[in-house]
Scaffold this motif. Structure first.
Motif, PDB file in Angstrom:
ATOM      1  N   MET A  54       0.826  -1.205   0.000  1.00 17.81           N
ATOM      2  CA  MET A  54       0.000   0.000   0.000  1.00 17.81           C
ATOM      3  C   MET A  54       0.862   1.257   0.000  1.00 17.81           C
ATOM      4  SD  MET A  54      -3.107   0.686  -0.313  1.00 17.81           S
ATOM      5  CE  MET A  54      -4.197   2.106  -0.244  1.00 17.81           C
ATOM      6  N   ILE A  55       1.986   1.220   0.730  1.00 17.41           N
ATOM      7  CA  ILE A  55       2.897   2.369   0.752  1.00 17.41           C
ATOM      8  C   ILE A  55       3.468   2.596  -0.645  1.00 17.41           C
ATOM      9  CG2 ILE A  55       5.050   3.290   1.671  1.00 17.41           C
ATOM     10  CD1 ILE A  55       2.762   3.269   3.671  1.00 17.41           C
ATOM     11  N   GLU A  56       3.860   1.507  -1.295  1.00 19.09           N
ATOM     12  CA  GLU A  56       4.399   1.604  -2.656  1.00 19.09           C
ATOM     13  C   GLU A  56       3.353   2.200  -3.600  1.00 19.09           C
ATOM     14  OE1 GLU A  56       6.040  -1.356  -6.201  1.00 19.09           O
ATOM     15  OE2 GLU A  56       5.786  -2.121  -4.152  1.00 19.09           O
ATOM     16  N   TYR A  57       2.104   1.766  -3.439  1.00 16.90           N
ATOM     17  CA  TYR A  57       1.032   2.290  -4.282  1.00 16.90           C
ATOM     18  C   TYR A  57       0.827   3.788  -4.038  1.00 16.90           C
ATOM     19  CZ  TYR A  57      -3.606   3.262  -6.131  1.00 16.90           C
ATOM     20  OH  TYR A  57      -4.659   3.836  -6.819  1.00 16.90           O
ATOM     21  N   LEU A  58       0.804   4.195  -2.786  1.00 15.06           N
ATOM     22  CA  LEU A  58       0.600   5.602  -2.441  1.00 15.06           C
ATOM     23  C   LEU A  58       1.700   6.478  -3.023  1.00 15.06           C
ATOM     24  CD1 LEU A  58      -0.573   5.357   1.284  1.00 15.06           C
ATOM     25  CD2 LEU A  58      -1.929   6.169  -0.651  1.00 15.06           C
ATOM     26  N   LEU A  59       2.941   6.017  -2.918  1.00 10.21           N
ATOM     27  CA  LEU A  59       4.062   6.791  -3.450  1.00 10.21           C
ATOM     28  C   LEU A  59       3.976   6.901  -4.963  1.00 10.21           C
ATOM     29  CD1 LEU A  59       7.030   5.421  -1.279  1.00 10.21           C
ATOM     30  CD2 LEU A  59       6.021   7.705  -1.189  1.00 10.21           C
ATOM     31  N   THR A  60       3.688   5.773  -5.629  1.00  7.57           N
ATOM     32  CA  THR A  60       3.609   5.767  -7.089  1.00  7.57           C
ATOM     33  C   THR A  60       2.449   6.634  -7.577  1.00  7.57           C
ATOM     34  OG1 THR A  60       4.446   3.494  -7.087  1.00  7.57           O
ATOM     35  CG2 THR A  60       3.480   4.301  -9.132  1.00  7.57           C
ATOM     36  N   ALA A  61       1.286   6.478  -6.940  1.00 11.22           N
ATOM     37  CA  ALA A  61       0.109   7.245  -7.332  1.00 11.22           C
ATOM     38  C   ALA A  61       0.330   8.738  -7.119  1.00 11.22           C
ATOM     39  CB  ALA A  61      -1.110   6.777  -6.548  1.00 11.22           C
ATOM     40  N   THR A  62       0.989   9.102  -6.027  1.00 13.37           N
ATOM     41  CA  THR A  62       1.255  10.517  -5.744  1.00 13.37           C
ATOM     42  C   THR A  62       2.155  11.128  -6.807  1.00 13.37           C
ATOM     43  OG1 THR A  62       1.032  10.152  -3.359  1.00 13.37           O
ATOM     44  CG2 THR A  62       2.182  12.151  -4.061  1.00 13.37           C
TER      45      THR A  62
END
Length: 203
Positions: free
Chosen positions: A2-10
């Motif tokens: 989820m952290i990886e997703y948040l960083l990528t999406a941001t």
């Protein structure tokens, strides 16, 4: 994950595109409230693409050249229309000392259309969201809907931030006619360049 997703999406959301330009332009032209409405319209414009990618309609755009081309050139025409709207005197995105009234519906509608008429968004979500669904997830569709909701929330927050920054600099911009002229040309040129880029894209 989820952290990886948040960083990528941001990072994806922060990259300048039509939505960012639209929100910035309204922040300068009409102030913070208008920029929030612009951000809302652009965020809502993501919804059809998310739904399309999840139910598989995006695959149709990818496999059907005609369907993709029709949506693509509608998007190109709309981007050129936005560029012209900025350049012409009295246009919706005219930056002046007086904040002429523009209906909330119109601001949201235009932002909505900007994203709806970009077929590449559906293909983006079709390729992007499944990467972050853990193997063995019992309800991948529900999980992707959750990821999409987070992406929309990030989009709205970031765009409001861009709009707030533009609105905060509005007083300094309108006091300098030369800067206003260059910004006007810059925004129009940016929308025109994005339209040209979309027109020349193959997928």
């Amino acid at each position: 994950m989820m952290i990886e997703y948040l960083l990528t999406a941001t990072i994806v959301v922060l990259l300048p595109g039509t939505g960012v330009l639209y929100t910035l332009a309204f922040g300068l032209a009409r102030g913070w409230r208008a920029s929030v409405l612009a951000a809302l319209g652009c965020t809502l414009g993501i919804v059809p693409h998310i739904v399309a990618s999840i139910v598989g309609l995006a695959a149709l755009l990818h496999t059907s050249a005609l369907a993709f081309q029709v949506v693509k050139y509608l998007g190109v025409a709309y981007l050129f229309y936005m560029a012209w709207g900025i350049l012409r005197d009295g246009g919706t995105l005219q930056v002046t000392a007086e904040r002429t009234s523009v209906s909330a519906f119109r601001i949201i509608r235009n932002g909505l259309l900007l994203n709806i008429l970009n077929p590449k968004l559906s293909l983006f979500f079709l390729a992007f969201l499944p990467q972050f669904v853990p193997v063995g997830t019992t309800s991948p569709t529900i999980f992707m809907l959750g990821l999409a909701t987070v992406f929309m929330a990030l989009t709205f927050v970031v765009f409001v931030g861009y709009g707030g920054f533009a609105a905060a600099t509005r007083r300094h911009v309108i006091s300098k006619p030369a800067v206003m002229r260059w910004l006007k040309r810059g925004f129009a040129g940016a929308f025109g360049a994005l339209g040209l880029k979309l027109a020349l894209s193959d997928a």
